[in-house]
Scaffold this motif. Structure first.
Motif, PDB file in Angstrom:
ATOM      1  N   UNK A 167     -16.322 -32.715 -24.747  1.00 29.46           N
ATOM      2  CA  UNK A 167     -14.751 -33.287 -24.186  1.00 29.46           C
ATOM      3  C   UNK A 167     -13.708 -34.336 -25.217  1.00 29.46           C
ATOM      4  N   UNK A 168     -15.042 -35.051 -25.066  1.00 29.08           N
ATOM      5  CA  UNK A 168     -14.510 -36.289 -26.392  1.00 29.08           C
ATOM      6  C   UNK A 168     -14.052 -36.107 -27.690  1.00 29.08           C
ATOM      7  N   UNK A 169     -14.801 -35.229 -28.588  1.00 28.07           N
ATOM      8  CA  UNK A 169     -14.657 -34.874 -29.846  1.00 28.07           C
ATOM      9  C   UNK A 169     -13.274 -33.830 -29.794  1.00 28.07           C
ATOM     10  N   UNK A 170     -12.891 -33.203 -28.093  1.00 30.02           N
ATOM     11  CA  UNK A 170     -12.183 -32.244 -28.593  1.00 30.02           C
ATOM     12  C   UNK A 170     -10.567 -33.165 -29.214  1.00 30.02           C
ATOM     13  N   UNK A 177     -17.300 -24.885 -32.987  1.00 32.37           N
ATOM     14  CA  UNK A 177     -18.031 -24.131 -31.560  1.00 32.37           C
ATOM     15  C   UNK A 177     -18.566 -22.868 -31.784  1.00 32.37           C
ATOM     16  N   UNK A 178     -17.615 -22.202 -32.969  1.00 29.68           N
ATOM     17  CA  UNK A 178     -18.320 -20.739 -33.202  1.00 29.68           C
ATOM     18  C   UNK A 178     -19.210 -21.307 -34.679  1.00 29.68           C
ATOM     19  N   UNK A 179     -19.679 -22.185 -34.907  1.00 32.96           N
ATOM     20  CA  UNK A 179     -21.006 -22.361 -36.261  1.00 32.96           C
ATOM     21  C   UNK A 179     -21.811 -22.195 -34.385  1.00 32.96           C
ATOM     22  N   UNK A 235     -15.498 -28.397 -23.492  1.00 31.14           N
ATOM     23  CA  UNK A 235     -14.543 -28.269 -24.621  1.00 31.14           C
ATOM     24  C   UNK A 235     -12.953 -27.589 -24.143  1.00 31.14           C
ATOM     25  N   UNK A 236     -13.268 -26.048 -23.596  1.00 27.10           N
ATOM     26  CA  UNK A 236     -12.750 -25.763 -23.463  1.00 27.10           C
ATOM     27  C   UNK A 236     -12.101 -25.364 -22.465  1.00 27.10           C
ATOM     28  N   UNK A 237     -12.982 -26.146 -21.192  1.00 23.63           N
ATOM     29  CA  UNK A 237     -11.966 -26.483 -20.654  1.00 23.63           C
ATOM     30  C   UNK A 237     -11.362 -27.469 -20.041  1.00 23.63           C
ATOM     31  N   UNK A 238     -11.605 -28.153 -20.916  1.00 23.75           N
ATOM     32  CA  UNK A 238     -11.151 -29.754 -21.030  1.00 23.75           C
ATOM     33  C   UNK A 238      -9.820 -29.385 -21.944  1.00 23.75           C
ATOM     34  N   UNK A 239      -9.354 -28.629 -22.387  1.00 21.10           N
ATOM     35  CA  UNK A 239      -9.030 -28.966 -24.104  1.00 21.10           C
ATOM     36  C   UNK A 239      -7.538 -27.564 -24.327  1.00 21.10           C
ATOM     37  N   UNK A 265      -0.819 -42.869 -21.834  1.00 19.64           N
ATOM     38  CA  UNK A 265      -1.605 -43.441 -23.357  1.00 19.64           C
ATOM     39  C   UNK A 265      -1.885 -41.637 -24.284  1.00 19.64           C
ATOM     40  N   UNK A 266      -2.577 -42.191 -25.361  1.00 14.95           N
ATOM     41  CA  UNK A 266      -3.032 -40.983 -25.917  1.00 14.95           C
ATOM     42  C   UNK A 266      -3.993 -39.885 -24.932  1.00 14.95           C
ATOM     43  N   UNK A 267      -4.321 -38.726 -25.742  1.00 12.18           N
ATOM     44  CA  UNK A 267      -5.116 -37.493 -24.870  1.00 12.18           C
ATOM     45  C   UNK A 267      -6.395 -37.327 -24.962  1.00 12.18           C
ATOM     46  N   UNK A 268      -7.283 -38.565 -26.268  1.00 10.23           N
ATOM     47  CA  UNK A 268      -8.252 -39.205 -26.284  1.00 10.23           C
ATOM     48  C   UNK A 268      -8.617 -39.971 -24.753  1.00 10.23           C
ATOM     49  N   UNK A 269      -7.760 -40.990 -24.493  1.00  6.51           N
ATOM     50  CA  UNK A 269      -8.330 -41.084 -23.198  1.00  6.51           C
ATOM     51  C   UNK A 269      -8.904 -40.810 -22.332  1.00  6.51           C
ATOM     52  N   UNK A 270      -8.045 -39.644 -21.577  1.00  8.87           N
ATOM     53  CA  UNK A 270      -8.463 -38.868 -20.740  1.00  8.87           C
ATOM     54  C   UNK A 270      -9.535 -38.330 -20.841  1.00  8.87           C
ATOM     55  N   UNK A 271      -9.643 -37.649 -22.184  1.00  4.42           N
ATOM     56  CA  UNK A 271     -10.559 -36.810 -22.934  1.00  4.42           C
ATOM     57  C   UNK A 271     -12.084 -37.639 -22.468  1.00  4.42           C
ATOM     58  N   UNK A 272     -11.933 -39.201 -22.869  1.00  5.12           N
ATOM     59  CA  UNK A 272     -12.875 -39.927 -22.710  1.00  5.12           C
ATOM     60  C   UNK A 272     -13.824 -39.772 -21.283  1.00  5.12           C
TER      61      UNK A 272
END
Length: 404
Positions: free
Chosen positions: A358-361, A378-380, A234-238, A40-47
């Protein structure tokens, strides 16, 4: 109060957090092997991870209410069983859709019942108010030590075995949380009153919720913690995948995340100490300004083994310093009686941010083929979070002020 004189309950809570959050923060290094296994793509695990974090937050107010009513020990028992079962069932999953139930739902329930809200709520009932931020900082730092200890261990296990066996070993570790919970006995009402030394009239849960919902600062605290959740997951997952895309070996990601963990041990305790000495809302704003600079620098400078290590240490120093400050603010404003419930609601907002981070990443990467847009987002957000905390009215509500 010396940290060595904290009650046994505090140290058992620390042991629980080391295991619960150490395992949780290691999930990022499973993204690539799990995605390859199921093709699967990364979005699957991210979701799946995003769902875990969303349900982590959805369950949080309810398990917080349960802890306020029946005590932390029973809640942690349920959470440890759900956590271990979720990890084991993930390891034997045949279809990728199983992960939404196992890694997403069951682990989400397990995390909700064994992490900060429950443990800090119990700690608040046995530690005097003037030592709250320090005790919360020490307890929160335990999760970072777990990250430092578990992530390199997980990487070693992945190198020696496979991701399924690694998750099964983690499932066995959950039994230790059952043992630790046996020492976490509190009388919710009695301990809440004695720890705060306040002669307060009894307040119902409904009244506590109404009081908090009418407080503007409570909603500003929600907004700030949303940003924290977005950043952390986001950081921990990606981050591991981002570093791999830059051509760096897997050991670099494990090292960077381990640095996040070890520097957060010192950073979280530091922010807790500072929060006891200075105005917590200004300390919180300072923390988010540091995050703004650190993340922006990481995006601007070339990504190397050295810059990844520096980023891990720098972001780790302000990684979970928000937890003792945020929970300390909630207790300072509303008292300790319903801290698990009120902080549980704030933590739900944190987990909504975690879900989106996690998901948007993964979503943005699969769409643009790059993580750059989400890094600048994330900076903003970090800069806006620094501004959000400035107008928070951190004075105790009139009910507490009149009692004192």
């Amino acid at each position: 109060m010396s940290i060595f004189r904290f009650p046994l309950l505090v140290w058992m809570g620390i042991g629980t957090l080391i295991i619960s959050l150490g395992i949780r923060q290691s999930f990022g290094i499973f993204m690539m092997p799990v995605s390859h296994h199921f093709d699967t793509g990364r979005e699957f695990f991210s979701l799946a991870i995003a769902l875990q974090n969303l349900l982590f937050g959805v369950f949080q107010p309810f398990v917080g209410m349960a802890a306020d009513r029946w005590g932390a020990r029973r809640v942690i028992w349920v959470g440890a069983v759900a956590y271990g079962l979720g990890l084991y069932l993930t390891s034997i999953a045949i279809e990728p859709s199983w992960l939404y139930l196992t890694l997403g739902t069951l682990v989400g329930l397990g995390l909700s019942s064994t992490s900060y809200v429950i443990v800090l709520g119990a700690v608040a009932r046995v530690v005097p108010p003037q030592h709250t931020a320090k005790a919360f900082g020490l307890t929160t730092a335990a999760g970072s030590f777990g990250m430092f200890a578990v992530i390199p261990g997980a990487q070693t296990l992945l190198n020696q075995f496979d991701w399924q066996a690694t998750l099964q070993i983690f499932a066995m570790l959950c039994t230790l949380m059952l043992a630790f919970s046996c020492f976490m006995r509190t009388d919710s009402k009695k301990d809440a009153e004695s720890s705060s030394a306040e002669a307060l009239p009894e307040q119902t849960l409904r009244e506590a919720l109404k009081e908090a919902f009418r407080h503007k600062g409570y909603w500003l605290i929600h907004m700030g913690f949303f940003v924290c959740g977005f950043h952390v997951m986001f950081i921990a997952t990606h981050l591991p995948s981002y570093l791999a895309d830059k051509g760096l070996p897997g050991s670099t990601a494990a090292m960077a995340l381990a640095y996040v963990g070890i520097f957060n041990i010192f950073g979280t305790y530091f922010w807790g100490l500072v929060g006891d000495k200075f105005n917590k809302r200004y300390v919180m704003s300072s923390l988010y300004l540091i995050r703004t600079v650190v993340i922006a620098a990481f995006v601007v400078f070339p990504v190397t083994v050295e810059t990844a290590a520096f980023f891990g240490g720098a972001i780790g120093f302000c990684w979970l310093g928000t937890v003792p400050l945020t929970s300390g603010l909630v207790r300072q404003i509303f008292g300790a009686r319903y801290l698990s419930t009120l902080y549980g609601l704030v933590f739900f907002t944190h987990q909504v941010g975690s879900f989106l981070g996690a998901w948007f990443g993964g979503r943005i990467y699969d769409y643009y083929g790059s993580y750059e847009p989400i890094w600048w987002t994330t900076v903003v957000m970090a800069f806006l979070a620094a501004l959000i905390h400035l107008p928070v009215d951190d004075r105790p509500v009139p009910r507490l002020a009149e009692a004192n």
